[in-house]
Design a protein around this motif. Structure first.
Motif, PDB file in Angstrom:
ATOM      1  N   GLU A  26      11.870  -9.477  29.919  1.00  0.00           N
ATOM      2  CA  GLU A  26      12.435 -10.209  31.046  1.00  0.00           C
ATOM      3  C   GLU A  26      13.530  -9.361  31.702  1.00  0.00           C
ATOM      4  OE1 GLU A  26      13.160 -14.738  30.973  1.00  0.00           O
ATOM      5  OE2 GLU A  26      15.060 -13.803  30.431  1.00  0.00           O
ATOM      6  N   HIS A  27      13.440  -9.215  32.999  1.00  0.00           N
ATOM      7  CA  HIS A  27      14.437  -8.451  33.761  1.00  0.00           C
ATOM      8  C   HIS A  27      15.117  -9.390  34.745  1.00  0.00           C
ATOM      9  CE1 HIS A  27      16.377  -5.315  36.090  1.00  0.00           C
ATOM     10  NE2 HIS A  27      15.788  -5.778  37.182  1.00  0.00           N
ATOM     11  N   HIS A  28      16.435  -9.531  34.621  1.00  0.00           N
ATOM     12  CA  HIS A  28      17.218 -10.310  35.578  1.00  0.00           C
ATOM     13  C   HIS A  28      17.515  -9.397  36.763  1.00  0.00           C
ATOM     14  CE1 HIS A  28      17.753 -12.576  31.880  1.00  0.00           C
ATOM     15  NE2 HIS A  28      17.992 -13.622  32.652  1.00  0.00           N
ATOM     16  N   VAL A  29      17.057  -9.775  37.935  1.00  0.00           N
ATOM     17  CA  VAL A  29      17.160  -8.901  39.097  1.00  0.00           C
ATOM     18  C   VAL A  29      18.614  -8.599  39.428  1.00  0.00           C
ATOM     19  CG1 VAL A  29      16.595  -8.621  41.529  1.00  0.00           C
ATOM     20  CG2 VAL A  29      14.928  -9.667  39.972  1.00  0.00           C
ATOM     21  N   PHE A  30      19.457  -9.596  39.340  1.00  0.00           N
ATOM     22  CA  PHE A  30      20.882  -9.392  39.552  1.00  0.00           C
ATOM     23  C   PHE A  30      21.555  -9.502  38.190  1.00  0.00           C
ATOM     24  CE2 PHE A  30      19.251 -11.114  43.525  1.00  0.00           C
ATOM     25  CZ  PHE A  30      19.658 -10.124  44.411  1.00  0.00           C
ATOM     26  N   GLY A  31      22.060  -8.385  37.707  1.00  0.00           N
ATOM     27  CA  GLY A  31      22.657  -8.357  36.384  1.00  0.00           C
ATOM     28  C   GLY A  31      24.168  -8.369  36.460  1.00  0.00           C
ATOM     29  N   ALA A  32      24.761  -7.885  35.397  1.00  0.00           N
ATOM     30  CA  ALA A  32      26.229  -7.793  35.267  1.00  0.00           C
ATOM     31  C   ALA A  32      26.861  -9.150  35.572  1.00  0.00           C
ATOM     32  CB  ALA A  32      26.779  -6.681  36.140  1.00  0.00           C
ATOM     33  N   ASN A  34      26.421 -11.160  37.903  1.00  0.00           N
ATOM     34  CA  ASN A  34      25.513 -12.158  38.483  1.00  0.00           C
ATOM     35  C   ASN A  34      24.333 -12.509  37.579  1.00  0.00           C
ATOM     36  OD1 ASN A  34      26.868 -12.610  40.950  1.00  0.00           O
ATOM     37  ND2 ASN A  34      26.113 -10.652  41.706  1.00  0.00           N
ATOM     38  N   ARG A  35      24.356 -12.038  36.350  1.00  0.00           N
ATOM     39  CA  ARG A  35      23.229 -12.303  35.441  1.00  0.00           C
ATOM     40  C   ARG A  35      23.009 -13.803  35.209  1.00  0.00           C
ATOM     41  NH1 ARG A  35      20.333  -9.462  31.316  1.00  0.00           N
ATOM     42  NH2 ARG A  35      19.633 -10.919  29.722  1.00  0.00           N
ATOM     43  N   LYS A  36      24.078 -14.542  34.997  1.00  0.00           N
ATOM     44  CA  LYS A  36      23.936 -15.984  34.758  1.00  0.00           C
ATOM     45  C   LYS A  36      23.379 -16.697  35.984  1.00  0.00           C
ATOM     46  CE  LYS A  36      27.214 -16.449  31.028  1.00  0.00           C
ATOM     47  NZ  LYS A  36      28.415 -17.083  30.500  1.00  0.00           N
ATOM     48  N   LEU A  43      15.746 -15.808  39.265  1.00  0.00           N
ATOM     49  CA  LEU A  43      15.545 -14.492  39.872  1.00  0.00           C
ATOM     50  C   LEU A  43      15.367 -13.454  38.766  1.00  0.00           C
ATOM     51  CD1 LEU A  43      18.078 -14.673  42.816  1.00  0.00           C
ATOM     52  CD2 LEU A  43      15.641 -15.240  42.780  1.00  0.00           C
ATOM     53  N   LYS A  44      14.195 -13.525  38.152  1.00  0.00           N
ATOM     54  CA  LYS A  44      13.846 -12.612  37.066  1.00  0.00           C
ATOM     55  C   LYS A  44      12.343 -12.366  37.100  1.00  0.00           C
ATOM     56  CE  LYS A  44      13.942 -16.553  33.969  1.00  0.00           C
ATOM     57  NZ  LYS A  44      14.554 -17.140  32.792  1.00  0.00           N
ATOM     58  N   VAL A  45      11.975 -11.209  36.567  1.00  0.00           N
ATOM     59  CA  VAL A  45      10.566 -10.821  36.512  1.00  0.00           C
ATOM     60  C   VAL A  45      10.292 -10.227  35.140  1.00  0.00           C
ATOM     61  CG1 VAL A  45      10.309 -10.436  39.002  1.00  0.00           C
ATOM     62  CG2 VAL A  45      11.066  -8.549  37.534  1.00  0.00           C
ATOM     63  N   TYR A  46       9.023 -10.061  34.828  1.00  0.00           N
ATOM     64  CA  TYR A  46       8.607  -9.489  33.556  1.00  0.00           C
ATOM     65  C   TYR A  46       8.071  -8.089  33.816  1.00  0.00           C
ATOM     66  CZ  TYR A  46       9.634 -14.073  32.045  1.00  0.00           C
ATOM     67  OH  TYR A  46      10.333 -15.223  31.798  1.00  0.00           O
ATOM     68  N   LEU A  47       8.612  -7.128  33.041  1.00  0.00           N
ATOM     69  CA  LEU A  47       8.292  -5.717  33.237  1.00  0.00           C
ATOM     70  C   LEU A  47       7.922  -5.072  31.913  1.00  0.00           C
ATOM     71  CD1 LEU A  47      11.411  -4.734  35.416  1.00  0.00           C
ATOM     72  CD2 LEU A  47       9.149  -5.420  36.234  1.00  0.00           C
ATOM     73  N   CYS A  48       7.060  -4.048  31.969  1.00  0.00           N
ATOM     74  CA  CYS A  48       6.792  -3.227  30.787  1.00  0.00           C
ATOM     75  C   CYS A  48       8.131  -2.711  30.291  1.00  0.00           C
ATOM     76  CB  CYS A  48       5.914  -2.036  31.147  1.00  0.00           C
ATOM     77  SG  CYS A  48       4.282  -2.457  31.776  1.00  0.00           S
TER      78      CYS A  48
END
Length: 92
Positions: A26-32, A34-36, A43-48
């Motif tokens: 799982e990748h949160h598009v806005f991290g740091a 703004n992760r929460k 706003l997250k996607v699944y990536l290799c």
């Protein structure tokens, strides 16, 4: 919250692979800071994990162009789900 960007969690959002040999993460598009918010708004996607998420030359964490692409996609998804651009810009 589930992703508002990606319905099919069985394939990498970027390359379409199914995670066989390189499990999806799982990748949160806005991290740091703004992760929460990213989690709350879906706003997250699944990536290799290795190739597209963390370590590959074209991975979300190593390639600004890919990171920017995901942020643009997230903004479009947010605006279609929640409201106008001004609200998005204020939130993120």
């Amino acid at each position: 919250m589930r992703s508002i960007m990606q319905k099919d969690r069985s394939k990498c959002y970027l390359c379409g692979r199914n995670g066989n040999g390189d499990p999806l993460e799982e990748h949160h598009v806005f991290g740091a800071a703004n992760r929460k918010l990213s989690e709350k708004d879906g706003l997250k996607v699944y990536l290799c994990g290795i190739r597209c998420h963390r370590n590959g030359e074209m991975s979300a964490h190593k390639n600004k162009r890919i990171s920017d692409f995901l942020k643009e996609e997230a903004q479009r998804a947010w605006e279609s789900q929640y409201g106008p651009r001004e609200d998005f810009l204020q939130r993120y």
